[in-house]
Design an enzyme around this catalytic site. Structure first.
Site, PDB file in Angstrom:
ATOM      1  CB  CYS A 143      19.884  -7.130  31.070  1.00  0.00           C
ATOM      2  SG  CYS A 143      20.494  -7.560  32.402  1.00  0.00           S
ATOM      3  CG  HIS A 197      16.411 -10.319  32.957  1.00  0.00           C
ATOM      4  ND1 HIS A 197      16.891 -11.657  33.202  1.00  0.00           N
ATOM      5  CD2 HIS A 197      17.381  -9.700  32.983  1.00  0.00           C
ATOM      6  CE1 HIS A 197      18.198 -11.505  33.447  1.00  0.00           C
ATOM      7  NE2 HIS A 197      18.107 -10.310  33.556  1.00  0.00           N
TER       8      HIS A 197
END
Length: 346
Positions: free
Chosen positions: A150, A242
């Protein structure tokens, strides 16, 4: 054409995202869900402790959870999406490929195997050609395709956009959401009023996977990109999204406007889940963007967002963001599945 698909590890956090993203998908019909032996035999609504922000689709809620084994999966399933823990995936994914199944996997095992495509469809769709190499070397009729970590997915689209300026070296520091560790991965006592400057294995994944994704495939062998990548990965108390601070050293000397234009104009893919544009870029009038809470759902959570672009003596620095369980996990595997369908691998 509609393809029948299944989800391996369907009851976990990423497995639930798969269920959510596959609801009303124009190409895929979800017909099979698997989980651990403890969940096998139960209706999905009972086996999954549902935590996604939309209801369980009625047709999925009534599916009986199957064991995660080749014998338990219907023969007419065209594609399997995997969100298994890496240890379990390393054991069962090869068995499924040997049984003839095509697996689009979010699990971390085998991402750097030389015969396994590691793919972001907008970046390196030609790497699917490794499937032929894989089948020759492993002697199976199925196929194994991986999406990257990710944190890697968040950064690499922006690097691909600026590679035209001669990408030589990358330093990145991440601010990663707690959902990246799974529902039980970080306790509240660990993360509240805190930041954790280490995520096991994450730095190595970013450093190696980025070079594979940006590498070149000659039809037989894949060569890694020459750029050096150094990462520092940190967990912070945001739920999803993120955020990453990137410092890229370039052979050329582009100004910030040229860098923003390169990112904003980088083409997407002609696939149902690919956003247009791939990268949403904030200009100098928004120096405090992107932000996780404000920007993680751009492009239905599939868009990468960049901002804070400034020149440095060696190249450029900027921030980038992506939703880690949508673009960074389940959505990435679904998009890879769409690529497999478009390229005739199903």
């Amino acid at each position: 054409m509609t393809h029948r698909v299944g989800i391996l590890g369907a009851t976990g956090a990423v497995g639930q995202r798969f269920v959510q993203l596959l609801e009303d998908h124009p190409q895929f019909e979800l017909v099979c869900v698997t989980a651990s032996d403890a969940s096998a035999g139960k209706p999905y609504r009972e086996a999954a402790k549902w935590r996604v922000d939309t209801p369980i689709p009625d047709d999925v809620a009534d599916l009986t959870v199957r064991e995660t084994s080749p014998e338990a999966i219907p023969d007419d399933v065209d594609l399997l999406f995997s969100s298994l823990p890496s240890g379990a995936a390393a054991a069962v994914e090869p068995e499924l490929c040997e049984a003839g199944y095509v697996v689009s996997s979010n699990s971390s095992n085998d991402r750097m195997a030389p015969d396994v495509p590691l793919t972001i469809p907008e970046i390196n769709p030609d790497h699917l050609g490794l499937i032929e190499v894989q089948r020759d070397e492993r002697g199976w009729d199925g196929a194994l395709l991986k999406n990257p970590n990710c944190s890697t997915i968040t950064m690499v689209p922006t690097l691909a956009a600026i590679d035209e300026f001669g990408l030589e070296r990358v330093h990145v520091s991440t601010l990663q959401a707690v959902s990246g560790a799974g529902y039980s991965g970080v306790t509240s006592m660990e993360i509240l009023d805190n930041a954790i400057p280490h995520i096991g294995g994450e730095e190595e994944k970013m450093e190696s996977e980025s070079r594979k994704l940006l590498g070149s495939f000659d039809g037989t062998e894949l060569s890694l990109h020459d750029a050096e990548v150094a990462a520092s990965c940190n967990r912070i108390p945001t739920l999803d999204g993120h955020l990453e601070n990137v410092f890229a050293e370039l052979a050329a000397d582009p100004d910030p406007d040229e860098v923003r234009e390169a990112m904003a104009s980088f083409p997407g893919a002609d696939l149902p889940s690919s956003p247009d544009p791939l990268v949403h870029v904030f200009g100098p009038e928004d120096p405090d963007r992107p932000q996780p809470r404000m920007d993680r759902m751009k492009g239905d959570g599939m868009q990468v967002v960049a901002g804070g672009v400034e020149s440095t003596p060696e190249g450029v620095k900027y921030n980038c963001l992506a939703h880690n369980t949508i673009r960074g996990a389940a959505g990435a595997s679904v998009l890879n599945g769409e690529l497999l369908a478009a390229e005739g691998w199903l």
